[in-house]
Design a protein around this motif. Sequence first.
Motif, PDB file in Angstrom:
ATOM      1  N   LYS A   2       0.856  -1.184   0.000  1.00 31.34           N
ATOM      2  CA  LYS A   2       0.000   0.000   0.000  1.00 31.34           C
ATOM      3  C   LYS A   2       0.898   1.242   0.000  1.00 31.34           C
ATOM      4  N   ARG A   3       0.570   2.186  -0.856  1.00 25.48           N
ATOM      5  CA  ARG A   3       1.382   3.402  -0.944  1.00 25.48           C
ATOM      6  C   ARG A   3       0.798   4.519  -0.098  1.00 25.48           C
ATOM      7  N   LEU A   4       1.685   5.420   0.282  1.00 22.94           N
ATOM      8  CA  LEU A   4       1.307   6.602   1.041  1.00 22.94           C
ATOM      9  C   LEU A   4       1.246   7.817   0.131  1.00 22.94           C
ATOM     10  N   VAL A   5       0.337   8.722   0.436  1.00 21.83           N
ATOM     11  CA  VAL A   5       0.406  10.078  -0.085  1.00 21.83           C
ATOM     12  C   VAL A   5       0.511  10.974   1.140  1.00 21.83           C
ATOM     13  N   ARG A  87      -9.730  23.773   2.420  1.00 16.60           N
ATOM     14  CA  ARG A  87     -10.304  22.489   2.861  1.00 16.60           C
ATOM     15  C   ARG A  87     -10.911  21.731   1.692  1.00 16.60           C
ATOM     16  N   LYS A  88     -11.680  22.405   0.843  1.00 19.29           N
ATOM     17  CA  LYS A  88     -12.321  21.729  -0.286  1.00 19.29           C
ATOM     18  C   LYS A  88     -11.270  21.133  -1.224  1.00 19.29           C
ATOM     19  N   GLY A  89     -10.241  21.910  -1.547  1.00 19.16           N
ATOM     20  CA  GLY A  89      -9.185  21.412  -2.417  1.00 19.16           C
ATOM     21  C   GLY A  89      -8.477  20.204  -1.822  1.00 19.16           C
ATOM     22  N   ARG A  90      -8.229  20.275  -0.516  1.00 18.69           N
ATOM     23  CA  ARG A  90      -7.580  19.171   0.196  1.00 18.69           C
ATOM     24  C   ARG A  90      -8.444  17.921   0.170  1.00 18.69           C
ATOM     25  N   ASP A  92     -10.819  17.144  -1.936  1.00 17.49           N
ATOM     26  CA  ASP A  92     -10.872  16.615  -3.306  1.00 17.49           C
ATOM     27  C   ASP A  92      -9.621  15.800  -3.608  1.00 17.49           C
ATOM     28  N   LEU A  93      -8.477  16.326  -3.221  1.00 18.86           N
ATOM     29  CA  LEU A  93      -7.202  15.637  -3.434  1.00 18.86           C
ATOM     30  C   LEU A  93      -7.170  14.320  -2.663  1.00 18.86           C
ATOM     31  N   GLU A 159      -9.817  13.947   8.260  1.00 19.33           N
ATOM     32  CA  GLU A 159      -9.680  14.312   6.845  1.00 19.33           C
ATOM     33  C   GLU A 159      -8.834  13.274   6.114  1.00 19.33           C
ATOM     34  N   ALA A 160      -7.805  12.791   6.780  1.00 21.04           N
ATOM     35  CA  ALA A 160      -6.889  11.805   6.208  1.00 21.04           C
ATOM     36  C   ALA A 160      -6.768  10.650   7.188  1.00 21.04           C
ATOM     37  N   ASP A 161      -6.055   9.617   6.778  1.00 17.30           N
ATOM     38  CA  ASP A 161      -5.837   8.480   7.671  1.00 17.30           C
ATOM     39  C   ASP A 161      -4.995   8.876   8.885  1.00 17.30           C
ATOM     40  N   HIS A 162      -4.090   9.839   8.689  1.00 14.20           N
ATOM     41  CA  HIS A 162      -3.241  10.332   9.782  1.00 14.20           C
ATOM     42  C   HIS A 162      -3.068  11.835   9.622  1.00 14.20           C
ATOM     43  N   LEU A 163      -2.961  12.517  10.748  1.00 17.49           N
ATOM     44  CA  LEU A 163      -2.695  13.956  10.767  1.00 17.49           C
ATOM     45  C   LEU A 163      -1.565  14.228  11.745  1.00 17.49           C
TER      46      LEU A 163
END
Length: 187
Positions: A2-5, A87-90, A92-93, A159-163
């Motif tokens: 599994k890759r990270l972004v 926030r919206k751009g994030r 969407d990404l 928002e993400a898997d990790h912050l």
Amino acid sequence: MKRLVIITVGKTHSGKTTFAKALEQQLQQSLVIDQDNHADFINTYYKALLPRQGPNIIKYNITQTIVDYAVNVTPFHLILCNSNRSRKGRLDLLSHFKNKSFHSILVNFDIPDHVLQARVTNSQRSTNVFRSASTFEEVLIRQQADSHKVDVVAPTEGEADHLFVIKSADDVQSVIERIVHIAQALA
């Protein structure tokens, strides 16, 4: 595997690029994608193609082409080094990368404005990345003003898997180590 972004969030001179380069050195099979490099390339070789006003569509398209290639053709973890303050751009990404089965990490650079002001005042960075500003101080002033917009907000849990939050340079190495550990656990 599994890759990270890993997506950076923060104002100019908050340490995003320095962090991204250091992470790239310690995270095997990773690649930094930094829009400032694309802006510099366009301003050096294709300045006539820049829009006179509105969004810098050519920069965004070059970045998207590089991201798409990296996602679809390489095995790399991706480190996206941009401000990503909307926030919206994030979201969407993040949604795009979730659909591509990436595990997501946001790194928020919450550096006090007085520290950023000192950094831009003493900056030696090239201004060739600019289209409309002439100094990094001007960029910082605009970003400070944008902080009052509804959509310009710090990332929140979920928002993400990790912050991760970086409040000073002292936090950088521990965040890098935690990201490397996450990558190793996913391998």
